[in-house]
Design an enzyme around this catalytic site. Structure first.
Site, PDB file in Angstrom:
ATOM      1  N   PHE A  25       5.245  -7.692 -10.190  1.00  0.00           N
ATOM      2  CA  PHE A  25       5.704  -8.405  -9.003  1.00  0.00           C
ATOM      3  C   PHE A  25       6.377  -7.424  -8.048  1.00  0.00           C
ATOM      4  O   PHE A  25       7.441  -7.661  -7.505  1.00  0.00           O
ATOM      5  CB  PHE A  25       6.652  -9.542  -9.428  1.00  0.00           C
ATOM      6  CG  PHE A  25       6.720 -10.640  -8.396  1.00  0.00           C
ATOM      7  CD1 PHE A  25       5.593 -11.367  -8.047  1.00  0.00           C
ATOM      8  CD2 PHE A  25       7.921 -10.928  -7.759  1.00  0.00           C
ATOM      9  CE1 PHE A  25       5.642 -12.359  -7.091  1.00  0.00           C
ATOM     10  CE2 PHE A  25       7.991 -11.927  -6.796  1.00  0.00           C
ATOM     11  CZ  PHE A  25       6.846 -12.643  -6.459  1.00  0.00           C
ATOM     12  N   LYS A  63      -6.566   1.953 -10.393  1.00  0.00           N
ATOM     13  CA  LYS A  63      -7.660   2.940 -10.332  1.00  0.00           C
ATOM     14  C   LYS A  63      -7.643   3.942 -11.473  1.00  0.00           C
ATOM     15  O   LYS A  63      -8.687   4.376 -11.943  1.00  0.00           O
ATOM     16  CB  LYS A  63      -7.648   3.661  -8.980  1.00  0.00           C
ATOM     17  CG  LYS A  63      -6.295   4.163  -8.535  1.00  0.00           C
ATOM     18  CD  LYS A  63      -5.683   3.283  -7.474  1.00  0.00           C
ATOM     19  CE  LYS A  63      -4.179   3.501  -7.403  1.00  0.00           C
ATOM     20  NZ  LYS A  63      -3.586   3.095  -6.171  1.00  0.00           N
ATOM     21  N   ILE A  90     -10.533  -2.394   2.251  1.00  0.00           N
ATOM     22  CA  ILE A  90     -11.948  -2.203   2.644  1.00  0.00           C
ATOM     23  C   ILE A  90     -12.871  -2.713   1.523  1.00  0.00           C
ATOM     24  O   ILE A  90     -12.747  -2.275   0.386  1.00  0.00           O
ATOM     25  CB  ILE A  90     -12.253  -0.712   2.919  1.00  0.00           C
ATOM     26  CG1 ILE A  90     -11.355  -0.165   4.027  1.00  0.00           C
ATOM     27  CG2 ILE A  90     -13.726  -0.521   3.257  1.00  0.00           C
ATOM     28  CD1 ILE A  90     -11.518   1.329   4.293  1.00  0.00           C
ATOM     29  N   GLY A 141       5.901   1.554   1.071  1.00  0.00           N
ATOM     30  CA  GLY A 141       5.212   1.015  -0.105  1.00  0.00           C
ATOM     31  C   GLY A 141       3.777   1.503  -0.252  1.00  0.00           C
ATOM     32  O   GLY A 141       2.997   0.917  -0.990  1.00  0.00           O
ATOM     33  N   ASP A 158      -5.032  10.205  -7.207  1.00  0.00           N
ATOM     34  CA  ASP A 158      -5.335   8.831  -6.794  1.00  0.00           C
ATOM     35  C   ASP A 158      -6.723   8.772  -6.122  1.00  0.00           C
ATOM     36  O   ASP A 158      -7.535   7.909  -6.436  1.00  0.00           O
ATOM     37  CB  ASP A 158      -4.228   8.369  -5.825  1.00  0.00           C
ATOM     38  CG  ASP A 158      -4.463   6.968  -5.312  1.00  0.00           C
ATOM     39  OD1 ASP A 158      -4.146   6.016  -6.044  1.00  0.00           O
ATOM     40  OD2 ASP A 158      -4.978   6.829  -4.194  1.00  0.00           O
ATOM     41  N   LYS A 188     -10.408   7.025  -7.454  1.00  0.00           N
ATOM     42  CA  LYS A 188     -11.182   6.104  -6.609  1.00  0.00           C
ATOM     43  C   LYS A 188     -12.614   6.603  -6.443  1.00  0.00           C
ATOM     44  O   LYS A 188     -13.567   5.831  -6.493  1.00  0.00           O
ATOM     45  CB  LYS A 188     -10.484   5.935  -5.251  1.00  0.00           C
ATOM     46  CG  LYS A 188      -9.146   5.197  -5.374  1.00  0.00           C
ATOM     47  CD  LYS A 188      -8.301   5.320  -4.119  1.00  0.00           C
ATOM     48  CE  LYS A 188      -7.021   4.506  -4.201  1.00  0.00           C
ATOM     49  NZ  LYS A 188      -6.070   4.787  -3.122  1.00  0.00           N
TER      50      LYS A 188
HETATM   51  N1  HSE Z   1      -0.913   5.150  -3.234  1.00  0.00           N
HETATM   52  C1  HSE Z   1      -2.139   4.603  -2.800  1.00  0.00           C
HETATM   53  C2  HSE Z   1      -2.445   5.118  -1.411  1.00  0.00           C
HETATM   54  C3  HSE Z   1      -2.049   3.103  -2.782  1.00  0.00           C
HETATM   55  O1  HSE Z   1      -1.564   5.716  -0.793  1.00  0.00           O
HETATM   56  O2  HSE Z   1      -3.572   4.984  -0.955  1.00  0.00           O
HETATM   57  C4  HSE Z   1      -3.355   2.408  -2.587  1.00  0.00           C
HETATM   58  O3  HSE Z   1      -4.248   2.667  -3.614  1.00  0.00           O
END
Ligand code: HSE
Length: 415
Positions: A11, A96, A127, A177, A191, A195
């Site tokens: 949450f 991911k 997207i 965020g 990250d 993806k």
């Molecule tokens: N930390 C990731 C970004 C969040 O900045 O794209 C979304 O996957």
């Protein structure tokens, strides 16, 4: 599916966004019946649904038919996703890392249990790229998929271009965020590579481990590179790329030097963009917010909504002929270094430009992707790697290092 009863794990930024978005989506016959969060001491907005701290309350609740997993801890997330699938609950996740590292296993598990595993929010936020790869590009005509897949680093690069420092920009991205709870995952490119790994499965049917792919983040970019690129009217963007040449698949992630004609040139801040190229269709650009509470929640909502008609990915490219990854390619690169001798470590096939200064030097030319993979770029703060859009299959041109060049005949400048 008749009625969707959701057990929500997490949450935080996205979980609370989803809660609000669902509250406003009255015509969707879906409701969160239980929330499990991690930290009982955290101050949270009030909800009409009680928050518990025990995962059994969702996993063992037979009235819950959909688990939405939006937590940070990837070890815990993996266990939750696995058990939920084994208990024949549909799973919607934005995780991911878990997906990229365990894709084949989780796909099999979902199939064996006759449930859906959906994850549109895991790649490029809002997207709808996975659904498009599944449904529209459901054939072998796709040749390239490339784009900006991380909002945090794009935010930092945009702000650096406007003169804001790296640490200030990262702090802003965290405050908004966008960043992962461990922002190393953003800035070192992990990250984005997770993806890209997921996209490789949907675009080309390829199952690869993220660790097989060249992964270079933005941590070590220096002011000299920012200046070089700005002076030429180019931009630096962290681009993930996968493409097919002569039935071989290539994929990597690194900061790229792009010209104003590139589709990603004006993609700024937390926006992501995915450029797809296919035979006949030619180029198509998908553009949207790649991070943040509501944009990410909107992708989760779309997956939940798709469960109303029992949607599941079909992985139509699984038997595609183009499934094998190759690293046998020459890429045009810019390698910057604080020490000119370090540049001679690299064996270039062609050198286009060389600059030697007192405290900083760079070299531009073609180099083998295989050789780039031998360097841990994120750990080498004396070095930076940027890639241009040009690449080619290797032929038998003479290899060159700085040491076998006659430096005097090159453009040699002092700083
Ligand atoms: N930390 C990731 C970004 C969040 O900045 O794209 C979304 O996957």
């Amino acid at each position: 599916m008749k009625k969707i009863n959701i057990g929500l794990f997490g949450f935080g930024c996205v979980g609370s966004g989803l809660y609000k978005v669902l509250e406003e989506s009255n015509n969707l016959d879906a409701k969160i019946t239980r929330i499990v969060a991690k930290n009982p001491n955290k101050q949270r907005e009030s909800t009409t649904i009680p928050i518990s701290y025990n995962s059994r309350e969702i996993l063992e609740d037979e009235s819950i038919n959909v688990v939405v997993e939006l937590i940070n801890d990837s070890g815990e997330a993996y266990a939750i996703i696995k058990e939920a699938l084994q208990r024949k609950k549909h799973v919607v996740t934005a995780n991911k890392k878990v997906l990229a590292e365990n894709l084949a296993e989780l796909i099999t598990l979902a199939k064996e249990n006759g449930v859906s595993l959906l994850y549109e929010a895991a790649v490029a936020g809002s997207i709808p790229i996975i659904r498009n790869l599944e449904e529209y590009y459901n054939n072998d005509l796709l040749t390239t998929i490339e784009g900006i897949l991380n909002g945090t680093t794009n935010y930092i690069l945009t702000k650096s271009n406007a003169g804001i420092t790296y640490s200030e920009a990262l702090q802003e991205a965290q405050d908004k965020g966008f960043a992962e709870s461990d922002p190393t995952l953003d800035v070192d490119g992990f990250d984005s590579i997770y993806k890209l790994t997921i996209l490789l499965k949907h675009a080309f049917g390829a199952v690869v481990a993220p660790s097989e792919l060249l992964t270079v983040g933005i941590r070590n970019l220096k002011k000299q590179e920012v200046k070089f690129v700005k002076e030429k009217g180019f931009r630096i963007k962290l681009i993930a790329k996968a493409f097919v040449i002569e039935n071989k698949l290539f994929a990597y992630l690194a900061p790229h030097i792009i010209e104003s004609s590139h589709a990603a040139y004006n993609v700024d801040n937390e926006f992501n963009a995915v450029l797809v190229q296919a035979a006949y269709a030619d180029k198509q650009l998908f553009y949207g917010k790649g991070a943040g509470s509501f944009p990410t929640a909107s992708a989760v909502l779309s997956d939940i909504s798709a469960l109303r008609y029992d949607y599941a990915y079909e992985y139509r490219k699984t038997n595609s002929e183009i499934r094998n990854l190759s690293q046998n390619l020459l890429l045009k690169v810019y390698i910057g270094s604080e020490n000119v001798n370090t540049l001679s470590e690299f064996e270039f096939n062609e050198i286009e430009d060389l600059y030697i200064g007192k405290n900083y030097s760079y070299q531009i030319g073609f180099i083998k992707l295989e050789d780039l993979l031998k360097v841990n770029w994120n750990k080498r703060n004396d070095l930076s790697l940027l890639i241009f859009s040009e690449n080619k299959l290797p032929n038998h041109t003479q290899k060159k290092t700085i040491s076998n060049l006659n430096l005097l005949s090159n453009k040699t400048l002092s700083s």
